[in-house]
Design a protein around this motif. Sequence first.
Motif, short mmCIF file in Angstrom:
data_model
loop_
_atom_site.label_atom_id
_atom_site.label_comp_id
_atom_site.label_asym_id
_atom_site.label_seq_id
_atom_site.Cartn_x
_atom_site.Cartn_y
_atom_site.Cartn_z
N PHE A 54 -13.49 -5.39 25.35
CA PHE A 54 -12.27 -5.34 25.60
C PHE A 54 -11.08 -5.99 24.57
O PHE A 54 -10.33 -5.74 24.28
CB PHE A 54 -11.92 -5.89 26.95
CG PHE A 54 -12.71 -5.21 28.02
CD1 PHE A 54 -12.42 -3.88 28.40
CD2 PHE A 54 -13.79 -5.90 28.68
CE1 PHE A 54 -13.24 -3.41 29.45
CE2 PHE A 54 -14.46 -5.30 29.59
CZ PHE A 54 -14.30 -3.97 30.01
N GLY A 55 -11.63 -7.22 23.93
CA GLY A 55 -10.81 -7.94 23.01
C GLY A 55 -11.07 -7.67 21.77
O GLY A 55 -11.91 -6.84 21.39
N ILE A 56 -10.54 -8.34 20.85
CA ILE A 56 -10.83 -8.35 19.31
C ILE A 56 -12.16 -8.94 19.02
O ILE A 56 -12.29 -10.31 19.49
CB ILE A 56 -9.58 -8.75 18.62
CG1 ILE A 56 -8.12 -8.02 18.78
CG2 ILE A 56 -9.89 -8.79 17.15
CD1 ILE A 56 -7.06 -8.69 18.29
N THR A 57 -12.87 -8.42 18.37
CA THR A 57 -14.33 -9.06 18.09
C THR A 57 -14.48 -9.21 16.68
O THR A 57 -14.03 -8.30 15.81
CB THR A 57 -15.39 -8.08 18.60
OG1 THR A 57 -15.12 -7.81 20.01
CG2 THR A 57 -16.63 -8.89 18.59
N LEU A 58 -14.76 -10.33 15.99
CA LEU A 58 -15.15 -10.44 14.83
C LEU A 58 -16.77 -10.55 14.83
O LEU A 58 -17.28 -11.31 15.38
CB LEU A 58 -14.48 -11.74 14.03
CG LEU A 58 -13.00 -12.03 14.15
CD1 LEU A 58 -12.57 -13.21 13.51
CD2 LEU A 58 -12.35 -10.65 13.36
N VAL A 59 -17.26 -9.77 13.75
CA VAL A 59 -18.72 -9.85 13.82
C VAL A 59 -19.12 -9.93 12.29
O VAL A 59 -18.50 -9.54 11.49
CB VAL A 59 -19.18 -8.37 14.32
CG1 VAL A 59 -20.80 -8.51 14.25
CG2 VAL A 59 -18.68 -7.82 15.36
N ALA A 60 -19.99 -10.81 12.16
CA ALA A 60 -20.92 -10.92 10.90
C ALA A 60 -22.02 -10.74 10.72
O ALA A 60 -22.88 -11.51 11.58
CB ALA A 60 -20.24 -12.27 9.95
N ASP A 61 -22.65 -9.76 10.33
CA ASP A 61 -24.21 -9.54 9.95
C ASP A 61 -24.36 -9.91 8.48
O ASP A 61 -23.57 -10.25 7.68
CB ASP A 61 -24.68 -7.97 10.49
CG ASP A 61 -23.93 -7.03 9.62
OD1 ASP A 61 -23.13 -7.33 8.87
OD2 ASP A 61 -24.47 -5.78 9.84
N VAL A 62 -25.63 -9.47 8.11
CA VAL A 62 -25.75 -10.08 6.68
C VAL A 62 -25.14 -9.50 5.69
O VAL A 62 -24.62 -9.86 4.82
CB VAL A 62 -27.37 -9.88 6.42
CG1 VAL A 62 -27.88 -10.42 4.93
CG2 VAL A 62 -28.18 -10.79 7.43
N LEU A 63 -24.77 -7.97 6.11
CA LEU A 63 -24.18 -7.34 4.91
C LEU A 63 -22.52 -7.72 4.83
O LEU A 63 -22.21 -8.27 3.76
CB LEU A 63 -24.01 -5.75 5.50
CG LEU A 63 -23.13 -4.88 4.67
CD1 LEU A 63 -23.45 -4.73 3.30
CD2 LEU A 63 -23.07 -3.47 4.94
#
Lengths: 119, 516
Positions: free
Chosen positions: B68-77
């Motif tokens: 629902f909200g704003i998501t920040l995601v960091a994977d290895v790339l």
Amino acid sequence: MDIAAPLLIGLLTASGVYLLLRRSLLRMLFGLILLSNAVNLLILTAGGLTSGQPPLISGTETVMDASAANPLPQALILTAIVIGFGLIAFALVLVYRTYKTMGTLDADAVAAGTPRDDS
Amino acid sequence: MSDLLVLPVVIPLATMVATLLAWRAIRLQRILHLIGAAGLAVASIVVAVSVWNGGIMHLQVGSWSSPFGITLVADVLSAAMLVVVGLTGAAVGVYAVGSIDGERERFGFYPLYHALLMGVSGAFLAGDLFNLYVWFEVMLISSFVLLVLGNETEQVRGASTYVIINLVSSLCFLAAIGLLYGLTGSLNLADLASRLPGVGEPALVTTIAMLFLIAFGIKAAVFPLFFWLPASYHTPPVAVSAIFAGLLTKVGVYALIRVFTLLFTQDIGYTHTMLLGIAMLTMITGVLGAAAQFEFRKVLSFHIVSQIGYMVLGLALFTPLALLGAVFYIIHHIIVKTNLFLVSGLAHRFGDTFELKSLGGLYRSKPWLAILFAIPALSLAGLPPLSGFWAKFVIIRAGLETEAYVAVAVALVVGLLTLYSMTKIWNEAFWKPLVSADRTSEADSERAVNEGLLPAPSLAWTVTPVVVLALITLGIGLYAEPLAIVADRAADELLLPEAYVEAVLGSGVAENQSLP
């Protein structure tokens, strides 16, 4: 009603693309304005044109009523309008600067690069 | 711990605000700018280390749970891209201090530079499509202003193409977002990845995928959507075109990789075959365009296009090895291409022109500059033992494994033609004697008097970043294994979207999803 919105989007897109293919930079800009409106309407239509209640949650409830309209497409469009406004304003100034520097708004002449002598 | 993820966005934002507040104090702006650029580099490394040790990180902004909200995601790339952004941002930032003229400094070069970095970092962290759109726009508007800042005739000319094409690309992106929302009722990348297989409208999904392909294809400058790039990248000051060349198109490639590994994998036979064709044509047209040019930065601009082809080729082959190659290629390319643009700026400084025909004799007068050019140039062409060799080697090997022999042949020929272009620059700018013998020194002193704005130690400011980036290229070439391991893990994550989905949505959240 259901057919009106897609037709309007189609009309706006067609006019926008037509203007975008013209040689005058100012017409291209008008084309972009029409296209961005078409896209905003597209989001609204794709999100579902329903006549629901205002999406407010009353004090005692924790979830929204089922009859409420979906506020998300409108939130998206509002953001897109603001961003689009900024970009179009910038592009308008750029077109103006181009005219001041090059003395023409003809895309071919601008690309060929013949600046006006008296500038 | 996951709060760390806001740093790559907040640090450029804070720097932007601080430099804006110091509008009249140029010296203070420079100091704040350098602190901000260094801070971003450190923050991106911290994020990368914690992603490496702790797996995919995500942050629900304002504690609104995903989707629902704003998501920040960091994977290895994402993390690897952030590190490269931090490094090139700092390197070009240092170069800019020594090379940007006083006029541009007074009209807000530094705030804009950090706005650009904020947009790029945000795009790499965005966990939903609309957020990605917003970061694209942040990046775009600051790049528009950076492109025309200074208001020279050439800049205004290149800018109209750039602005209009990029606005069209944004509109395509937005239309695709709207349609995808209408189809699935979600824009969160992880949520979309789990919903799309159940939509059951493959034709419609592929249509939307094509809209995304056009939108990101324009940003990434793939064939036949690349014309805006060589029309504009040679017009702004060198520091600006270096950061554009390094980062902007690669955000497009990143977005392509993200959506075509996470979302649109339901019809690989169609979409990825199309990507394969695009990749080959991009490589060929780019390198042929470069062969016809005799302006230093135009040659380099066309080479951006042809190199984008290799990255898209890695995505199109869609095997673990190919994606490894694509990730490796992007990282290698950002460093090398940024460096080549910076070297072109140094050549301009000594020869006072970007026209290869008028340059010359630099090998005799500035042998160290010749070496600094040779390292990234040979790396771009893919000669061992430099970083470009490994990048090309992995992608070509992946092509051989999937029996895409035509693509392999194209990649090899394009590599050879790249070498031809680099040799051309070498011959014209460095090797051949200067036509008018004493022009260099004359031009040098004349410029110094005319401009009078450049501070005395500016040569060190401009040479240091070039040396550092060249050393990184050399380092990757001689000891490629650590980067290959990183790229390998990034590729594994890309091919296993389930891990990404689970990391973002968790196992419990999935049940609370609202219906579309």
